[in-house]
Design a protein around this motif. Structure first.
Motif, PDB file in Angstrom:
ATOM      1  N   ARG A  41       0.839  -1.199   0.000  1.00 50.58           N
ATOM      2  CA  ARG A  41       0.000   0.000   0.000  1.00 50.58           C
ATOM      3  C   ARG A  41       0.868   1.241   0.000  1.00 50.58           C
ATOM      4  NH1 ARG A  41      -0.690  -2.059   5.498  1.00 50.58           N
ATOM      5  NH2 ARG A  41       0.076  -0.504   6.989  1.00 50.58           N
ATOM      6  N   MET A  42       0.288   2.350  -0.452  1.00 51.56           N
ATOM      7  CA  MET A  42       1.048   3.588  -0.556  1.00 51.56           C
ATOM      8  C   MET A  42       0.132   4.800  -0.472  1.00 51.56           C
ATOM      9  SD  MET A  42       3.294   5.083  -3.663  1.00 51.56           S
ATOM     10  CE  MET A  42       4.134   6.616  -3.390  1.00 51.56           C
ATOM     11  N   LEU A  43       0.630   5.847   0.193  1.00 55.07           N
ATOM     12  CA  LEU A  43      -0.076   7.119   0.254  1.00 55.07           C
ATOM     13  C   LEU A  43       0.348   7.908  -0.986  1.00 55.07           C
ATOM     14  CD1 LEU A  43      -1.958   8.681   2.138  1.00 55.07           C
ATOM     15  CD2 LEU A  43       0.070   9.564   3.304  1.00 55.07           C
ATOM     16  N   VAL A  44      -0.544   8.033  -1.934  1.00 59.92           N
ATOM     17  CA  VAL A  44      -0.176   8.645  -3.213  1.00 59.92           C
ATOM     18  C   VAL A  44      -0.601  10.124  -3.244  1.00 59.92           C
ATOM     19  CG1 VAL A  44      -0.390   8.463  -5.727  1.00 59.92           C
ATOM     20  CG2 VAL A  44      -0.530   6.393  -4.319  1.00 59.92           C
ATOM     21  N   PRO A  45       0.345  11.028  -3.441  1.00 56.91           N
ATOM     22  CA  PRO A  45       0.013  12.457  -3.500  1.00 56.91           C
ATOM     23  C   PRO A  45      -0.715  12.826  -4.795  1.00 56.91           C
ATOM     24  CG  PRO A  45       2.420  12.100  -3.492  1.00 56.91           C
ATOM     25  CD  PRO A  45       1.787  10.760  -3.623  1.00 56.91           C
ATOM     26  N   THR A  46      -1.526  13.880  -4.713  1.00 58.24           N
ATOM     27  CA  THR A  46      -2.233  14.344  -5.917  1.00 58.24           C
ATOM     28  C   THR A  46      -1.830  15.760  -6.313  1.00 58.24           C
ATOM     29  OG1 THR A  46      -4.051  15.309  -4.663  1.00 58.24           O
ATOM     30  CG2 THR A  46      -4.275  12.984  -5.288  1.00 58.24           C
ATOM     31  N   VAL A  75      -7.310   1.422   0.795  1.00 57.49           N
ATOM     32  CA  VAL A  75      -7.199   0.718   2.077  1.00 57.49           C
ATOM     33  C   VAL A  75      -8.292   1.178   3.033  1.00 57.49           C
ATOM     34  CG1 VAL A  75      -5.693   0.166   4.017  1.00 57.49           C
ATOM     35  CG2 VAL A  75      -4.706   0.612   1.777  1.00 57.49           C
ATOM     36  N   ASN A  76      -8.651   2.473   2.937  1.00 61.63           N
ATOM     37  CA  ASN A  76      -9.658   3.017   3.855  1.00 61.63           C
ATOM     38  C   ASN A  76     -11.068   2.932   3.283  1.00 61.63           C
ATOM     39  OD1 ASN A  76      -8.755   4.879   1.977  1.00 61.63           O
ATOM     40  ND2 ASN A  76      -8.964   6.649   3.314  1.00 61.63           N
ATOM     41  N   GLY A  77     -11.282   2.127   2.285  1.00 59.16           N
ATOM     42  CA  GLY A  77     -12.628   1.955   1.723  1.00 59.16           C
ATOM     43  C   GLY A  77     -13.018   3.211   0.962  1.00 59.16           C
ATOM     44  N   ILE A  78     -13.570   4.154   1.677  1.00 60.03           N
ATOM     45  CA  ILE A  78     -13.838   5.479   1.114  1.00 60.03           C
ATOM     46  C   ILE A  78     -13.087   6.489   1.957  1.00 60.03           C
ATOM     47  CG2 ILE A  78     -15.609   7.255   0.816  1.00 60.03           C
ATOM     48  CD1 ILE A  78     -17.584   5.063   0.124  1.00 60.03           C
ATOM     49  N   LEU A  93      -3.715   3.897  -1.663  1.00 62.31           N
ATOM     50  CA  LEU A  93      -3.925   2.775  -2.587  1.00 62.31           C
ATOM     51  C   LEU A  93      -3.344   1.483  -2.044  1.00 62.31           C
ATOM     52  CD1 LEU A  93      -3.107   4.029  -6.215  1.00 62.31           C
ATOM     53  CD2 LEU A  93      -5.330   3.826  -5.082  1.00 62.31           C
ATOM     54  N   ILE A  94      -3.991   0.385  -2.408  1.00 65.78           N
ATOM     55  CA  ILE A  94      -3.409  -0.937  -2.133  1.00 65.78           C
ATOM     56  C   ILE A  94      -3.557  -1.793  -3.382  1.00 65.78           C
ATOM     57  CG2 ILE A  94      -5.560  -1.819  -1.073  1.00 65.78           C
ATOM     58  CD1 ILE A  94      -3.589  -3.496   0.792  1.00 65.78           C
ATOM     59  N   ASN A  95      -2.556  -2.599  -3.625  1.00 66.00           N
ATOM     60  CA  ASN A  95      -2.583  -3.527  -4.756  1.00 66.00           C
ATOM     61  C   ASN A  95      -3.070  -4.885  -4.255  1.00 66.00           C
ATOM     62  OD1 ASN A  95      -2.145  -5.169  -6.917  1.00 66.00           O
ATOM     63  ND2 ASN A  95       0.053  -4.744  -7.126  1.00 66.00           N
TER      64      ASN A  95
END
Ligand SMILES: O=c1ccn([C@H]2C[C@H](O)[C@@H](COP(=O)(O)OP(=O)(O)OP(=O)(O)O)O2)c(=O)[nH]1
Ligand SMILES: [Mg+2]
Length: 143
Positions: A41-46, A75-78, A93-95
């Motif tokens: 999983r990763m915290l992806v910046p926007t 990972v957090n659903g919504i 995100l999670i793969n």
């Protein structure tokens, strides 16, 4: 309804893809491609920051195409974006697939939907009102 936006990415403003789209896609803002291994999983910046009017929230939701083709999920659903949040919108995100998944700068990785919400006053009581269902749940009416 208006949403103020600051962005430090070079992409266009978020936009509704079709006339009836409920959400705008969120793009990954990454200096170089990142690869998520299965179950990683990763915290992806926007690169975007928003100011939502009080009484609204933004929901970060998965994109179904990435979900079915690659097993990419949140990972957090919504994700819940509060109206008083001023930080960068990030996507957790999670793969869940069985192959590596690479995210390139600008890839549309999730979507964001704007929703009105209530902020109820809580009234402490001794008992709740009677119903036919009562405490039945979790499949008690059958499959
Ligand atoms: O997918 C998400 C979820 C949250 N956030 C940001 C906006 C939100 O307003 C803030 C806090 O989110 P949340 O309340 O879900 O997380 P928490 O663990 O309860 O953190 P906090 O204690 O800061 O509220 O983080 C995102 O950028 N992406
Ligand atoms: Mg919170």
């Amino acid at each position: 309804m208006k949403v103020k936006i600051v962005k430090n990415n070079p992409f266009n403003l978020p936009a509704f893809e079709t006339k009836g789209s409920a959400g705008v896609d969120l793009q990954a803002y990454v200096q170089e491609p990142v690869t998520l291994k299965p179950m990683e999983r990763m915290l992806v910046p926007t690169g975007i920051f928003i100011e939502i009017p009080e009484g609204y929230e933004a929901q970060v939701r998965a994109r179904s195409g990435l979900a079915i083709k690659h097993g990419i999920s949140l990972v957090n659903g919504i994700g819940t974006i509060d109206s008083d949040y001023r930080g960068e919108i990030k996507v957790i995100l999670i793969n869940l697939g069985d192959k590596d998944f690479t995210i390139n700068n600008g890839d549309r990785i999730a979507q964001m939907v704007f929703i009105k919400h209530e902020r109820p006053e809580f009234e402490l009581v001794e008992e709740l009102g009677d119903t036919v269902r009562g405490a039945g749940g979790f499949g008690h009416t059958g499959e």
